[in-house]
Each structure stands twice: as C-alpha cells, then as structure tokens.
Design a protein around this motif. Sequence first.
Motif, mmCIF file in Angstrom:
data_model
loop_
_atom_site.group_PDB
_atom_site.id
_atom_site.type_symbol
_atom_site.label_atom_id
_atom_site.label_comp_id
_atom_site.label_asym_id
_atom_site.label_seq_id
_atom_site.Cartn_x
_atom_site.Cartn_y
_atom_site.Cartn_z
ATOM 1 N N ASN A 1 0.815 -1.219 0.000
ATOM 2 C CA ASN A 1 0.000 0.000 0.000
ATOM 3 C C ASN A 1 0.849 1.270 0.000
ATOM 4 O OD1 ASN A 1 -2.605 -1.124 -0.031
ATOM 5 N ND2 ASN A 1 -2.465 -1.568 2.143
ATOM 6 N N CYS A 2 2.093 1.157 -0.416
ATOM 7 C CA CYS A 2 2.931 2.336 -0.610
ATOM 8 C C CYS A 2 2.879 2.637 -2.101
ATOM 9 C CB CYS A 2 4.364 2.065 -0.157
ATOM 10 S SG CYS A 2 5.403 3.530 -0.276
ATOM 11 N N VAL A 3 2.373 3.809 -2.441
ATOM 12 C CA VAL A 3 2.104 4.146 -3.840
ATOM 13 C C VAL A 3 2.887 5.385 -4.244
ATOM 14 C CG1 VAL A 3 0.270 4.651 -5.496
ATOM 15 C CG2 VAL A 3 -0.231 3.270 -3.482
ATOM 16 N N VAL A 4 3.576 5.300 -5.387
ATOM 17 C CA VAL A 4 4.270 6.458 -5.950
ATOM 18 C C VAL A 4 3.266 7.225 -6.801
ATOM 19 C CG1 VAL A 4 6.156 7.220 -7.429
ATOM 20 C CG2 VAL A 4 6.465 5.239 -5.937
ATOM 21 N N VAL A 5 3.100 8.533 -6.515
ATOM 22 C CA VAL A 5 2.092 9.357 -7.164
ATOM 23 C C VAL A 5 2.747 10.641 -7.692
ATOM 24 C CG1 VAL A 5 -0.116 10.540 -6.811
ATOM 25 C CG2 VAL A 5 0.403 8.500 -5.494
ATOM 26 N N PRO A 6 2.436 11.055 -8.923
ATOM 27 C CA PRO A 6 2.938 12.355 -9.398
ATOM 28 C C PRO A 6 2.468 13.473 -8.471
ATOM 29 C CG PRO A 6 2.079 11.093 -11.228
ATOM 30 C CD PRO A 6 1.711 10.348 -9.974
ATOM 31 N N GLN A 7 3.329 14.471 -8.230
ATOM 32 C CA GLN A 7 3.100 15.460 -7.167
ATOM 33 C C GLN A 7 1.820 16.268 -7.281
ATOM 34 O OE1 GLN A 7 6.207 18.351 -6.847
ATOM 35 N NE2 GLN A 7 6.372 18.636 -9.049
ATOM 36 N N TYR A 8 1.283 16.493 -8.454
ATOM 37 C CA TYR A 8 0.066 17.309 -8.571
ATOM 38 C C TYR A 8 -1.159 16.472 -8.922
ATOM 39 C CZ TYR A 8 3.459 21.049 -8.455
ATOM 40 O OH TYR A 8 4.490 21.889 -8.073
ATOM 41 N N SER A 9 -1.092 15.168 -8.673
ATOM 42 C CA SER A 9 -2.211 14.281 -8.988
ATOM 43 C C SER A 9 -3.345 14.453 -7.991
ATOM 44 C CB SER A 9 -1.767 12.826 -8.959
ATOM 45 O OG SER A 9 -0.852 12.571 -9.980
ATOM 46 N N MET A 10 -4.555 14.203 -8.468
ATOM 47 C CA MET A 10 -5.709 14.190 -7.577
ATOM 48 C C MET A 10 -5.763 12.818 -6.915
ATOM 49 S SD MET A 10 -8.508 16.188 -9.932
ATOM 50 C CE MET A 10 -9.830 15.809 -8.834
ATOM 51 N N VAL A 11 -5.997 12.817 -5.603
ATOM 52 C CA VAL A 11 -6.099 11.568 -4.849
ATOM 53 C C VAL A 11 -7.352 11.623 -3.995
ATOM 54 C CG1 VAL A 11 -3.612 11.133 -4.802
ATOM 55 C CG2 VAL A 11 -4.642 12.489 -2.995
ATOM 56 N N ARG B 1 1.364 7.485 0.557
ATOM 57 C CA ARG B 1 1.519 8.027 -0.792
ATOM 58 C C ARG B 1 2.854 8.761 -0.850
ATOM 59 N NH1 ARG B 1 -4.419 9.855 -0.518
ATOM 60 N NH2 ARG B 1 -5.483 8.190 -1.617
ATOM 61 N N VAL B 2 3.634 8.441 -1.870
ATOM 62 C CA VAL B 2 4.930 9.078 -2.078
ATOM 63 C C VAL B 2 4.793 9.966 -3.305
ATOM 64 C CG1 VAL B 2 7.373 8.699 -2.542
ATOM 65 C CG2 VAL B 2 6.131 7.116 -1.053
ATOM 66 N N PHE B 3 4.804 11.277 -3.100
ATOM 67 C CA PHE B 3 4.628 12.229 -4.195
ATOM 68 C C PHE B 3 5.976 12.546 -4.824
ATOM 69 C CE2 PHE B 3 0.873 12.771 -1.593
ATOM 70 C CZ PHE B 3 -0.131 12.840 -2.548
ATOM 71 N N VAL B 4 6.047 12.387 -6.152
ATOM 72 C CA VAL B 4 7.303 12.586 -6.880
ATOM 73 C C VAL B 4 7.119 13.598 -8.004
ATOM 74 C CG1 VAL B 4 8.143 10.260 -6.373
ATOM 75 C CG2 VAL B 4 6.821 10.650 -8.442
ATOM 76 N N GLU C 1 8.668 15.049 -11.976
ATOM 77 C CA GLU C 1 8.807 14.414 -13.296
ATOM 78 C C GLU C 1 9.994 13.454 -13.356
ATOM 79 O OE1 GLU C 1 9.439 18.046 -13.176
ATOM 80 O OE2 GLU C 1 7.295 18.184 -12.840
ATOM 81 N N ASP C 2 10.995 13.665 -12.506
ATOM 82 C CA ASP C 2 12.192 12.827 -12.495
ATOM 83 C C ASP C 2 12.109 11.702 -11.469
ATOM 84 O OD1 ASP C 2 13.378 14.519 -14.442
ATOM 85 O OD2 ASP C 2 13.986 15.916 -12.865
ATOM 86 N N SER C 3 10.936 11.451 -10.933
ATOM 87 C CA SER C 3 10.674 10.431 -9.903
ATOM 88 C C SER C 3 11.413 10.706 -8.602
ATOM 89 C CB SER C 3 11.022 9.036 -10.422
ATOM 90 O OG SER C 3 10.137 8.674 -11.441
ATOM 91 N N VAL C 4 11.639 11.976 -8.298
ATOM 92 C CA VAL C 4 12.281 12.370 -7.047
ATOM 93 C C VAL C 4 11.190 12.790 -6.062
ATOM 94 C CG1 VAL C 4 13.865 14.021 -5.975
ATOM 95 C CG2 VAL C 4 14.378 13.093 -8.237
ATOM 96 N N VAL C 5 11.277 12.291 -4.835
ATOM 97 C CA VAL C 5 10.273 12.580 -3.799
ATOM 98 C C VAL C 5 10.296 14.068 -3.466
ATOM 99 C CG1 VAL C 5 9.517 12.051 -1.449
ATOM 100 C CG2 VAL C 5 10.504 10.260 -2.869
ATOM 101 N N THR C 6 9.099 14.699 -3.498
ATOM 102 C CA THR C 6 8.991 16.137 -3.269
ATOM 103 C C THR C 6 8.371 16.494 -1.929
ATOM 104 O OG1 THR C 6 6.870 16.167 -4.421
ATOM 105 C CG2 THR C 6 8.837 16.665 -5.727
ATOM 106 N N ARG C 7 7.609 15.582 -1.318
ATOM 107 C CA ARG C 7 6.980 15.830 -0.018
ATOM 108 C C ARG C 7 7.359 14.719 0.944
ATOM 109 N NH1 ARG C 7 0.629 16.556 -1.005
ATOM 110 N NH2 ARG C 7 0.803 16.850 -3.237
ATOM 111 N N ILE C 8 7.294 15.016 2.230
ATOM 112 C CA ILE C 8 7.580 14.001 3.245
ATOM 113 C C ILE C 8 6.455 12.965 3.240
ATOM 114 C CG2 ILE C 8 7.881 13.546 5.695
ATOM 115 C CD1 ILE C 8 8.993 16.409 5.960
#
Length: 114
Positions: A78-88, A98-101, A103-110
């Motif tokens: 249940n750990c999901v990589v999500v684009p940073q501006y996606s609707m959830v 949720r791991v927000f990344v 465009e380069d798949s780099v984590v942007t939020r804690i």
Amino acid sequence: MVSATAISSILLLFAGVTAVFFVINRQEHVAKESNRVATPMIGMVSAGKEGPWPKCVGMDGTKCCNLIEGHAKDVRGNCVVVPQYSMVTMDFSTTRVRVFVDEDSVVTRIPDRG
C-alpha cells in the motif's frame, strides 16, 4: 476646567468599551476551540506506527517505497508512488502511504500515512 462628572463619565465609558472588547474576544476564542476537529495521532511511538519519513525527500520514489515497506510491515503493498500534482482520494487509511514525486521520480513531499 473639566468637571469631575465628565471625567468619571469618560472613565466609565472606557471601562465599558474595554469589558465589551474582552467579552467579544473570549467568545471568538471559545468558538474557535469548539470548531476544532480531533485528528488521529498517526506515526507516534505510542501508536506503534512508523512514519513520517523525512529522509525520503530527494530520493527516488520507488526506493523510498521499498524503504518504507521494509520498516512498516503493515504498509506492504500500500505504498504508492504518485505524481506530485495528482488528484487523490481524501479518505484516511493508516495502512497507506503516498509518495509524491516530480517528473524525475524524485520525492517532493515528506511521505506519511494516510
């Protein structure tokens, strides 16, 4: 010369305005306190849950999920990589991270539970 009656009237007026100010201020404080919503305490040691994971910021999103799933067994799958501006969805789940990344798949939020 100003009479004693005028001075006492001005002092009483000032005292009345001050009292009204404090009463209104107190009512606003009570209203704010009564509207406060209790939030669940997630990630606390007493709850036995891991998280949040601040060291993930700047990491690759997939590596971050692997790290989280290695430490928090209840999050596995249940750990999901999500684009940073996606609707959830707005529902809250203690077994989801949720791991927000960017465009380069780099984590942007804690990453945290929820």
